[in-house]
Design a protein around this motif. Structure first.
Motif, PDB file in Angstrom:
ATOM      1  N   PRO A 108      37.707  48.457  31.552  1.00  0.00           N
ATOM      2  CA  PRO A 108      37.970  48.129  32.950  1.00  0.00           C
ATOM      3  C   PRO A 108      38.668  47.330  33.155  1.00  0.00           C
ATOM      4  N   ASN A 109      38.754  46.088  32.266  1.00  0.00           N
ATOM      5  CA  ASN A 109      39.630  45.048  32.599  1.00  0.00           C
ATOM      6  C   ASN A 109      41.119  45.195  32.060  1.00  0.00           C
ATOM      7  N   ILE A 110      41.238  45.839  31.042  1.00  0.00           N
ATOM      8  CA  ILE A 110      42.673  46.355  30.533  1.00  0.00           C
ATOM      9  C   ILE A 110      43.075  47.258  31.690  1.00  0.00           C
ATOM     10  N   GLU A 111      42.154  48.166  32.107  1.00  0.00           N
ATOM     11  CA  GLU A 111      42.879  49.103  32.989  1.00  0.00           C
ATOM     12  C   GLU A 111      43.444  48.607  34.392  1.00  0.00           C
ATOM     13  N   ALA A 112      42.306  47.507  34.859  1.00  0.00           N
ATOM     14  CA  ALA A 112      42.669  46.875  36.125  1.00  0.00           C
ATOM     15  C   ALA A 112      43.950  46.202  35.958  1.00  0.00           C
ATOM     16  N   ILE A 138      38.115  51.856  41.646  1.00  0.00           N
ATOM     17  CA  ILE A 138      37.920  50.705  42.274  1.00  0.00           C
ATOM     18  C   ILE A 138      36.379  50.586  42.701  1.00  0.00           C
ATOM     19  N   LYS A 139      35.667  51.946  42.666  1.00  0.00           N
ATOM     20  CA  LYS A 139      34.388  52.112  43.206  1.00  0.00           C
ATOM     21  C   LYS A 139      33.499  51.516  41.895  1.00  0.00           C
ATOM     22  N   GLU A 140      33.953  51.384  40.664  1.00  0.00           N
ATOM     23  CA  GLU A 140      33.100  50.853  39.729  1.00  0.00           C
ATOM     24  C   GLU A 140      33.154  49.229  39.586  1.00  0.00           C
ATOM     25  N   GLU A 141      31.979  48.524  39.557  1.00  0.00           N
ATOM     26  CA  GLU A 141      31.762  47.432  39.738  1.00  0.00           C
ATOM     27  C   GLU A 141      32.513  46.375  38.843  1.00  0.00           C
ATOM     28  N   LYS A 142      32.591  46.914  37.508  1.00  0.00           N
ATOM     29  CA  LYS A 142      33.098  46.023  36.341  1.00  0.00           C
ATOM     30  C   LYS A 142      34.711  46.156  36.745  1.00  0.00           C
ATOM     31  N   PHE A 143      35.288  47.420  37.022  1.00  0.00           N
ATOM     32  CA  PHE A 143      36.740  47.483  37.383  1.00  0.00           C
ATOM     33  C   PHE A 143      37.033  46.558  38.541  1.00  0.00           C
ATOM     34  N   ALA A 144      36.263  46.816  39.687  1.00  0.00           N
ATOM     35  CA  ALA A 144      36.766  45.930  40.892  1.00  0.00           C
ATOM     36  C   ALA A 144      36.691  44.419  40.778  1.00  0.00           C
ATOM     37  N   GLN A 145      35.705  44.000  39.863  1.00  0.00           N
ATOM     38  CA  GLN A 145      35.592  42.538  39.603  1.00  0.00           C
ATOM     39  C   GLN A 145      37.118  42.229  38.835  1.00  0.00           C
ATOM     40  N   GLU A 146      37.447  42.916  37.856  1.00  0.00           N
ATOM     41  CA  GLU A 146      38.604  42.719  36.868  1.00  0.00           C
ATOM     42  C   GLU A 146      39.799  42.691  38.028  1.00  0.00           C
ATOM     43  N   PHE A 147      39.899  43.819  39.000  1.00  0.00           N
ATOM     44  CA  PHE A 147      41.029  44.030  39.858  1.00  0.00           C
ATOM     45  C   PHE A 147      41.034  42.713  40.882  1.00  0.00           C
ATOM     46  N   LEU A 148      39.952  42.494  41.485  1.00  0.00           N
ATOM     47  CA  LEU A 148      39.954  41.063  42.508  1.00  0.00           C
ATOM     48  C   LEU A 148      40.385  40.009  41.649  1.00  0.00           C
ATOM     49  N   SER A 149      39.939  39.907  40.292  1.00  0.00           N
ATOM     50  CA  SER A 149      40.183  38.519  39.421  1.00  0.00           C
ATOM     51  C   SER A 149      41.683  38.386  39.095  1.00  0.00           C
ATOM     52  N   HIS A 150      42.616  39.435  38.967  1.00  0.00           N
ATOM     53  CA  HIS A 150      43.914  39.474  38.801  1.00  0.00           C
ATOM     54  C   HIS A 150      44.624  39.468  40.162  1.00  0.00           C
ATOM     55  N   GLY A 151      44.124  39.074  41.280  1.00  0.00           N
ATOM     56  CA  GLY A 151      44.993  39.140  42.476  1.00  0.00           C
ATOM     57  C   GLY A 151      45.274  40.563  43.050  1.00  0.00           C
TER      58      GLY A 151
END
Length: 769
Positions: A108-112, A138-151
């Motif tokens: 998720p962090n790479i994908e985000a 974006i429904k996945e919490e791990k992905f969402a957190q990384e997506f948000l952290s990357h702006g």
């Protein structure tokens, strides 16, 4: 890795790969049975045995070792190949048990990070696909957190503000899915909200754009500081509560409605879309209107409600009630009905103060001007104005005390329907002797009381109606018909001033008859019952009713007592239903029965569901057999968010053909016929979250009504059983109170008249003993 005989060597990997098959020879057996197929990024599929006691991180690490992947294992994750669902510790065992086909993909962090970069670059070749992936991941919490952290939030908001067509639809869906989280989107500003309002209001917006835009506004309305979990920061008594820093609960009705004001016709567009041919569009529009009604702030209440009335939203919902293809809308329509009950009660309990409220003053001035009557003086030299219209005094605050603003609105609408007829009736009454005049204004207020009593406008926690009430939504038209009936009965019976209560009794009887079978009776029959009935027939029927009734129940103090007990009974039943949800229960996993005949078979026969103490999640576990479930949530690994549920639909699924009949009070299944004890938890976009069948009628009523009471925008009862409990508790409580009074031989008056005020302030209140 496995040893030659297939056993696991000490210290070896517990995730093993079977040798790949070739065209010329079969793979050599290792002695271990593969549990899942895993497809690599290169498209190679390998058979794998995964130890269910491992964590997902360990499984991915060992897969990378076995596949001789040189990149760090933290760069990878597992997903279900068919559904793209991310494999996490909570669902790993289930995927192994079901032998799901898996694939090794970017973590998720790479994908985000990659998707955020694609949103920045906006390369036509990858941009739409990135948004398509985003709305799923974006429904996945791990992905969402990384997506948000990357702006990612600001980039997604920028996309929404600049794109159009299907690209915009994907971006809006992604934002809506992100807003299912209770964090991460608190920086959305008024510019973004206004843009969403503009998108919604534009006649050029596609249906698949309008649906998520409407859903986003609903989320923002419900993100009210009053709905924030945990303690709120203290604020002044007049200002709304303030959400903690960083909380998404900082929006609410005022913020959204302020932006809707800026875009002319935005609310009208939402109401007009109730006539759309797209059921999902109607559903989203209904849910937004319900959220606005549920969260409207006091400062905008008059403006918002007046605007909805001007747009004839009630008429639009009545048309939906008469449609034959609205099964998916039933819950939202009943929610709207319950919201209008609350609106009606608030109007009824709002004092009419023409000296304070300009709207009240203008309404009364309009009524007076339409009467074409001149004020004057009575024999005592007092002002004679409002008494000419049928009020008992010139004190209008007192005259409307029992019916409030609702009574004023009803009288104004009665006049507006036919101003010339109103003037003619008033002048005709004034031409008669004083004791023979029908007090039109007083009769209008009395009709309001009768209708409020008929529809139980007592402001309970939720509406007790389980069926459509189109006549209630037509409150003003019913009031006009009943008022005309009152006037006709007065004239045909040659009544005098002392006969007012007798005509009221006739009107009460006729209201019951005319408004019965409300969910099936056509409107023209209601008009006929009020306008064409004969006085003698009404009088004879009312006399028969009096023989079977006690006149005590029609007295004002008893009716007020009944209102109070109804509210208490409703709250008692509400708490009982929610307690049932806390305790949890076993249900059969039903098979959905959509119109196209397709059905999704459940993986396990039974499901135990329990509500958490925070009222936010339904935790559950699926099992092939029922087993004792411990208190708490340890045995319930999976959960459903209450906020994601938009409707509790009933009669939606059938029991599996192999279900044990001893466990259910149900007939044997036949061609997937929906069970009367079934219900589904539906979302606006993803279909059903759960399809359950209760073991008996009581459990079905407990859970369907309990879940409806938990939803923020809900307020209706599904089952006749719950409505019956509230009615029974009210009647029992009322009888006990009346027995106390009758035992003391207390005479209950028909009404109370306040005495004159003290002539001076030389007095004090004695202590109550």
């Amino acid at each position: 890795m496995s040893t030659a005989n297939g056993s696991i060597a000490p210290g070896a990997s517990r995730t093993t790969l079977a040798p790949p098959a070739t065209n010329s020879m079969r793979p050599k057996s290792t002695g271990l049975i593969p549990t899942n197929n895993v497809t690599t990024r290169e498209g190679v599929t390998v058979r794998t045995r995964i130890d269910p006691t491992l964590t997902v991180d360990d499984v991915v690490r060992q897969l990378c070792v076995n596949l001789k992947v040189t990149e760090p294992s933290s760069n990878f994750a597992l997903r279900d190949k068919d559904t793209d669902e991310l494999i996490v510790n909570e669902n790993l065992r289930k995927k192994i048990k079901n032998k799901a086909n898996l694939k090794l993909v970017n973590s998720p962090n790479i994908e985000a990070a990659e998707i955020v970069q694609k949103l920045l670059v906006r390369d036509e070749r990858t941009f739409k696909m990135a948004l398509w992936s985003l709305k799923k991941f974006i429904k996945e919490e791990k992905f969402a957190q990384e997506f948000l952290s990357h702006g990612g939030l600001s980039e997604l908001a920028q996309v929404i503000c600049t794109e159009h067509g299907n690209t915009l639809a994907y971006a809006l869906e992604a934002m809506h899915n992100l807003m299912d989280l209770d964090y991460g989107w608190s920086t959305l500003d008024n510019t973004f909200i206004f843009k969403v309002v503009q998108i919604l209001s534009s006649p050029n917006s596609l249906i698949n754009v309008c649906r998520p835009a409407t859903a986003i506004l609903k989320k923002l309305v419900e993100a009210d500081p009053m709905n924030a979990p945990g303690p709120l920061i203290a604020s002044s008594s007049r200002a709304p509560p303030v959400a903690p820093p960083g909380s998404v609960y900082r929006y609410g009705f005022q913020i959204v409605f302020q932006q809707m004001r800026r875009e002319k016709g935005s609310l009208e567009t939402v109401v007009n879309r109730l006539g759309s041919a797209d059921t999902a569009m109607i559903l989203h529009s209904m849910m937004l209107i319900n959220s606005l009604l549920s969260h409207v702030h006091d400062t905008e209440w008059d403006e918002f409600i007046s605007e909805l009335e001007r747009l004839n939203v009630r008429k639009a919902v009545i048309r939906l009630m008469s449609s034959h293809n609205i099964d998916d809308l039933t819950s939202s329509i009943l929610d709207f009905q319950a919201n209008i009950v609350r609106v009606t009660y608030r109007k009824k309990s709002t004092l009419v103060e023409p000296e304070v409220e300009p709207l009240h003053e203008s309404a009364l001035e309009y009524i007076w001007n339409c009467s074409k009557v001149q004020d004057g003086r009575d024999n005592d030299g007092e002002v004679l104005k409002w008494r000419k219209l049928g009020f008992s005094s010139e004190n209008l605050v007192h005259e409307f005390q029992e019916v409030g603003e609702l009574g004023l609105d009803c009288l104004r609408n009665f006049v507006t329907d036919d101003p010339d007829l109103f003037s003619k009736v008033i002048l005709e009454q004034l031409s008669r002797p004083v004791d023979r005049r029908c007090p039109i204004a007083k009769a209008s207020n009395e009709i309001v009381e009768l209708l409020a009593e008929h529809w139980v406008i007592f402001a309970p926690a939720y509406s007790t109606s389980t069926t459509y009430q189109p006549f209630f939504l037509n409150f003003y038209r019913v009031h006009a018909l009943a008022t005309q009936f009152f006037l006709r009965m007065w004239n045909e019976s040659g009544s005098a001033a002392g006969d007012f209560s007798r005509i009221v009794a006739l009107a009460r009887s006729q209201v019951k008859v005319a408004l019965q079978r409300e969910n099936t009776k056509p409107w023209h029959e209601v008009e006929r019952d009020f306008l064409d009935c004969e006085y003698r027939a009404v009088r004879d029927r009312q006399m028969q009713e009096l023989e079977a009734e006690d006149d005590l129940l029609s007295k004002v103090p008893v009716r007020n007592l009944k209102e109070k007990i109804t509210r208490e009974s409703a709250e008692f039943v509400r708490q009982q239903r929610i307690q049932c949800l806390f305790q949890g229960a076993w249900f059969v996993n039903g098979i959905p029965t959509p119109a196209n005949g397709l059905s999704r078979r459940p993986n396990a026969q039974w499901r135990f569901i329990r509500l958490d103490n925070g009222l936010k999640y339904l935790h559950y576990v699926d099992s092939a057999v029922q087993f004792p479930v411990r208190n708490g949530l340890e045995d319930l690994p999976e959960r459903i968010e209450i906020a994601a549920i938009t409707q509790i639909a009933t009669g939606t699924c059938a029991s599996p053909p192999n279900i044990l009949r001893d466990h259910l009070d149900l007939p044997p299944p036949n061609n997937l016929t929906p069970s009367p004890l079934s219900f589904s938890l539906l979302t606006a976009t993803e279909g059903s979250l759960a399809d359950q069948i209760a073991s008996d009628q009581t459990r079905w009523a407990d859970w369907t009504d309990g879940l409806n009471m938990l939803r923020r925008d809900s307020g209706h009862v599904t089952s006749e059983e719950t409505a019956g409990y509230i009615k029974a508790l009210t009647e029992i409580g009322l009888k006990i109170k009346l027995l106390d009074l009758s035992g003391e031989k207390v005479d209950i008056p028909s009404g109370l008249v306040a005495g004159p005020p003290p002539s001076n302030t030389d007095f004090f209140f004695s202590d109550l003993i």
